[in-house]
Design a protein around this motif. Structure first.
Motif, PDB file in Angstrom:
ATOM      1  N   LEU A 148     -27.400  60.104  70.573  1.00 47.37           N
ATOM      2  CA  LEU A 148     -28.349  60.452  69.522  1.00 47.37           C
ATOM      3  C   LEU A 148     -28.145  59.447  68.404  1.00 47.37           C
ATOM      4  N   ARG A 173     -35.253  58.013  66.726  1.00 45.90           N
ATOM      5  CA  ARG A 173     -36.423  58.567  66.051  1.00 45.90           C
ATOM      6  C   ARG A 173     -37.718  57.984  66.622  1.00 45.90           C
ATOM      7  N   THR A 190     -36.923  61.595  69.521  1.00 51.29           N
ATOM      8  CA  THR A 190     -36.198  62.840  69.293  1.00 51.29           C
ATOM      9  C   THR A 190     -36.904  64.054  69.903  1.00 51.29           C
ATOM     10  N   LEU A 193     -35.072  65.187  72.919  1.00 51.03           N
ATOM     11  CA  LEU A 193     -33.645  65.472  72.785  1.00 51.03           C
ATOM     12  C   LEU A 193     -33.201  66.574  73.735  1.00 51.03           C
ATOM     13  N   THR A 213     -32.506  64.902  59.561  1.00 56.62           N
ATOM     14  CA  THR A 213     -31.468  64.990  60.586  1.00 56.62           C
ATOM     15  C   THR A 213     -30.396  66.027  60.289  1.00 56.62           C
TER      16      THR A 213
END
Length: 326
Positions: A148, A173, A190, A193, A213
């Motif tokens: 990430l 992102r 994201t 994710l 975030t």
């Protein structure tokens, strides 16, 4: 040119920095950051190197042309306090050290090295050879690591972990990482994710902290990582929800975590609990004091960057890594 330095991490590299500065540069070293002492010292300074810059310092530093932090973060610099014509620059060089830390803690977690060490000191041989209740540990080979954040740190960690035989997924992102060029399984934004966590054995978090975030990894995401999953946070503590992480570790909803960045920090004496929650009681977490990037290699590289920018300033050449201008 006169340079005032109030960054304790540079003290071991004082000789190197002074050797690299332009001839005739005068330096004033402070053992620690102390606002009033700096206010009294900045009146005729051209450059200030340190972690914080306040309104009082700016008011005293009328001829300052450069504020240089000795790291990537510059949240301690009050941009409005910079004198007109003054720039602020940062530096990196921590990615290799942090990548080495990530690899080390993942091996330790995967193999339960900390637990084995503690048990053997008590005379217990914690191994599947002696106990059928203990599973043979997995290695990093064949594991899937979700990143990430895939900037300097994520890429350096991936380059190291792939040498162990791991596979990788990058979540950013924008989702603009070229997975084929990086040798990753895939990369995405994201919004994907959850898909990455469901496929991963390990999550490495290295994204910057922002309003967007904060707590991006919470109970839901840790649940997607699953009971065999490992988490490494080298970003900022609040990127991972404090309560959700503690409870997931306590209840074994994830297998373990290595936490290098925290929710509370100490004063100058270095004494403080890192969280309001008792992470120190957990036996499935490795806790380190935001030290993953603190190596001599890191700060030698930073010293060279700072000296180069001061040299550029003395020659009226464009500065590197400028993050704030006035």
């Amino acid at each position: 040119m006169r340079v005032v330095i109030a960054e304790s991490n540079l003290l071991p590299h004082r000789l190197l920095l002074e050797e690299l500065l332009p001839a005739g540069t005068a330096t004033s070293w402070h053992d620690a950051w102390e606002e009033q002492a700096l206010v009294e010292d900045l009146g005729d300074a051209d450059v200030y190197v340190g972690p914080r810059f306040t309104a009082a310092m700016g008011a005293a530093a009328g001829q300052l042309r450069l504020v240089h932090v000795a790291g990537a973060g510059y949240d301690g610099i009050d941009a409005s306090a910079l004198p007109d014509g003054c720039a602020c620059a940062n530096t990196f060089h921590h990615e290799s050290s942090i990548a080495e830390h990530i690899a080390a803690v993942l091996v330790a977690l995967r193999r339960n090295l900390v637990g084995q060490d503690a048990a053997l000191r008590r005379g217990t041989w914690t191994s599947s050879v002696y106990s059928r209740s203990i599973h043979q540990p997995e290695t990093l080979r064949g594991s899937t690591v979700a990143f990430l954040g895939f900037g300097h740190i994520g890429q350096a960690a991936w380059n190291l972990l792939r040498a162990f035989g791991a596979e990788g997924i990058a979540i950013t992102r924008s989702g603009g990482v070229d997975a084929d060029a990086q040798g990753l399984l895939w990369a995405g934004p994201t919004a994907r994710l959850g898909e990455a966590l469901a496929a991963a054995d390990i999550l490495v978090v290295s994204i910057p902290l922002s309003e967007e975030t904060a707590s991006v990894i919470g109970a839901v995401e840790l649940g997607q990582l699953g009971p065999n999953g490992l988490l490494v946070n080298v970003a900022r503590g609040p990127v991972v929800d404090e309560t959700a992480l503690y409870e997931a570790l306590r209840d074994r909803r994830i297998a373990g975590a290595a936490i290098d960045v925290w929710y509370q920090y100490p004063g100058p004496d270095g004494r403080s609990e890192p969280s309001r929650l008792p992470f120190g009681r957990l036996d499935n977490a490795i806790l380190t004091p935001h030290s993953s990037g603190v190596t001599a290699e890191t700060f030698r590289g930073r010293v060279r960057d700072i000296a180069e920018n001061i040299t550029r300033l003395s020659r009226n050449e464009p500065l590197k890594n400028v993050v704030i201008t006035r």
